[in-house]
Design an enzyme around this catalytic site. Structure first.
Site, PDB file in Angstrom:
ATOM      1  N   ASP A  76      -1.770  42.114 -14.136  1.00  0.00           N
ATOM      2  CA  ASP A  76      -0.932  42.208 -15.332  1.00  0.00           C
ATOM      3  C   ASP A  76      -1.725  42.898 -16.447  1.00  0.00           C
ATOM      4  OD1 ASP A  76       1.340  41.728 -16.858  1.00  0.00           O
ATOM      5  OD2 ASP A  76       0.691  39.725 -17.467  1.00  0.00           O
TER       6      ASP A  76
ATOM      7  N   ASP B 108       4.984  33.355 -18.404  1.00  0.00           N
ATOM      8  CA  ASP B 108       3.688  32.695 -18.498  1.00  0.00           C
ATOM      9  C   ASP B 108       3.822  31.394 -19.299  1.00  0.00           C
ATOM     10  OD1 ASP B 108       1.049  32.003 -18.648  1.00  0.00           O
ATOM     11  OD2 ASP B 108       0.336  33.880 -19.486  1.00  0.00           O
TER      12      ASP B 108
ATOM     13  N   HIS C 177       6.015  38.974 -26.401  1.00  0.00           N
ATOM     14  CA  HIS C 177       4.986  38.139 -25.781  1.00  0.00           C
ATOM     15  C   HIS C 177       4.764  36.859 -26.592  1.00  0.00           C
ATOM     16  CE1 HIS C 177       3.341  41.973 -23.783  1.00  0.00           C
ATOM     17  NE2 HIS C 177       3.822  41.205 -22.836  1.00  0.00           N
TER      18      HIS C 177
ATOM     19  N   GLY D 226       7.192  39.411 -21.504  1.00  0.00           N
ATOM     20  CA  GLY D 226       7.442  38.489 -22.628  1.00  0.00           C
ATOM     21  C   GLY D 226       8.751  37.752 -22.497  1.00  0.00           C
TER      22      GLY D 226
ATOM     23  N   LYS E 215       9.114  33.510 -30.323  1.00  0.00           N
ATOM     24  CA  LYS E 215       9.967  34.694 -30.190  1.00  0.00           C
ATOM     25  C   LYS E 215      11.097  34.682 -31.232  1.00  0.00           C
ATOM     26  CE  LYS E 215       9.269  34.525 -25.159  1.00  0.00           C
ATOM     27  NZ  LYS E 215       8.140  35.408 -24.885  1.00  0.00           N
TER      28      LYS E 215
ATOM     29  N   SER F 179       9.425  34.489 -21.253  1.00  0.00           N
ATOM     30  CA  SER F 179       9.485  33.038 -21.073  1.00  0.00           C
ATOM     31  C   SER F 179      10.705  32.475 -21.789  1.00  0.00           C
ATOM     32  CB  SER F 179       8.218  32.377 -21.626  1.00  0.00           C
ATOM     33  OG  SER F 179       7.185  32.477 -20.673  1.00  0.00           O
TER      34      SER F 179
HETATM   35 ZN    ZN Z   1       3.222  41.704 -20.794  1.00  0.00          ZN
END
Ligand code: ZN
Length: 386
Positions: A98, A273, A194, A229, A198, A231
């Site tokens: 990544d 993530d 990310h 990004g 957010k 999640s």
């Molecule tokens: Zn990324």
């Protein structure tokens, strides 16, 4: 089976209209748990190692300051752990780098056994991005390894991937980028961000994905779009962590309904993530709250101490250093308290990842993915001239 490149997974998601989640891992237990839950749902698995995660696996509690050598050691550890499981697994498994930033670290990852790499040239000019990405594609495709590029800039923070504002991807440029570089898939900027902050009510600009895919189809170019990004930051997890003494504020993700809308528009890989971090933190906190005597445990008491002193954080790498030596290499664990902690890490992964396998629609598709080897893939690229 041996690790597979990402390409056959992309082809399946393109053909059947679903997306694969791609999940970042920082410990052996997380890698095992990601694979287990994909096996349960008969989905192919994409495990991601980020640059700094490799530094943590290399033994650096202060992973932000990891050297290239630390990262090399860490990348090898995670590869060893994943490869040994993959051999006996019935599902196709991909190991993906990544946010590879430079040629040296990307080549090192490929040499170490990664079957897919991302080259992030998004901070460069279009022409420089094309040039860097093209160089990686040549090197990678000769070895059958899949390449993901990036066009457009995401806002937010993901380890050291930081950008002040978002610059959406120009869909008119997507076709040209695919044609000039030969990448297999492309991360676009279309409203994701990310990190865990957010903002509320994120709306994705799915028109960008639709326009890009229409252009590609007109030109007869194969390509899949990638959502970084992404999640979802389940609010019940945040609430439960805070109800048990955590102090997480302002954490919001991309609503799952938004992600489900963009999957039919060409998004075939979705990077996650934060959800895993939150879920693991929830289980670990619960372990100590329900079993107060563990706070004094010789082996894992230090974890609670760190967790309490940094109650606003939920990155397991913040509170796992006291036990990290047992988590970054595969070895048998006999300490009963530590086994309980490892169990929490795995449960956390199972819950967060299992939910998304179902939501993204990859459940049940593992048998439809061609188990192509790196050598076969290299041959195909050679014949197609890419
Ligand atoms: Zn990324």
């Amino acid at each position: 089976m041996p690790l597979v490149p990402l390409r056959p997974l992309l082809e399946a998601s393109y053909r059947y209209g679903f997306a694969h989640g791609a999940f970042n891992v920082n410990t052996v237990a997380q890698a095992d748990a990601v694979i287990e839950i994909h096996e349960t749902f008969r989905s192919a698995a994409i495990l991601q190692g980020a640059d700094l995660a490799n530094a943590f696996m290399g033994g650096r509690a202060d992973f932000m300051n990891g050297t290239v050598e630390d990262k090399r050691i860490g990348a090898k550890r995670i590869m060893d752990a994943v490869q040994s499981v993959s051999e006996n697994s019935p599902i196709p498994i991909v190991m993906h780098l990544d946010h590879g930033k430079d040629v040296e670290s990307i080549k090192a990852a490929i040499e170490g056994g990664y079957t897919s790499v991302m080259v992030d040239g998004s901070s460069l000019s279009f022409d420089d991005n094309v040039e860097l990405t093209r160089e990686i594609v040549k090197y990678a495709h000769e070895r059958g390894v899949t390449v993901e590029g990036e066009l457009g800039i995401l806002a937010g923070v993901e380890d050291d991937v930081f950008s002040e504002e978002s610059t959406y991807t120009n869909p008119m440029k997507v076709c040209e980028f695919f044609r000039k570089t030969g990448v297999d898939c492309l991360a676009i900027s279309y409203g994701t961000k990310h990190g865990a902050v957010k903002g509320k009510n994120v709306k994705l600009r799915k028109e960008i994905a639709i326009a890009a895919m229409e252009n590609l189809k007109h030109e007869g170019i194969f390509g899949v779009l990638v959502s970084h990004g992404s999640s979802t930051v389940p609010q019940y997890m945040v609430e439960e962590i805070n109800a048990m003494g955590g102090q997480i504020s302002n954490a919001h993700g991309v609503p799952i309904s938004e992600l489900k809308q963009v999957i039919p528009c060409g998004i075939g890989k979705i990077n996650v993530d934060t959800d895993i971090r939150l879920s693991v933190t929830r289980y670990v906190r619960e372990l100590f709250v329900k079993n107060p005597s563990l706070k004094e445990s010789k082996s894992i008491g230090g974890v609670w101490e760190l967790m309490e002193s940094k109650a606003d954080q939920f990155d397991p790498r913040v509170y796992l250093p006291p036990v990290m030596e047992s988590l970054i290499v595969r070895k048998e664990i006999t300490d009963i308290d530590l086994l309980k902690l490892v169990d929490c890490i795995k449960r956390g992964v199972h819950e967060a990842v299992g939910t998304l396998i179902v939501e993204f629609g990859s459940a049940g598709y593992a048998p439809k993915i061609e188990p192509v080897t790196l050598e076969e893939m290299a041959d195909r690229y050679r014949k197609a001239g890419i």
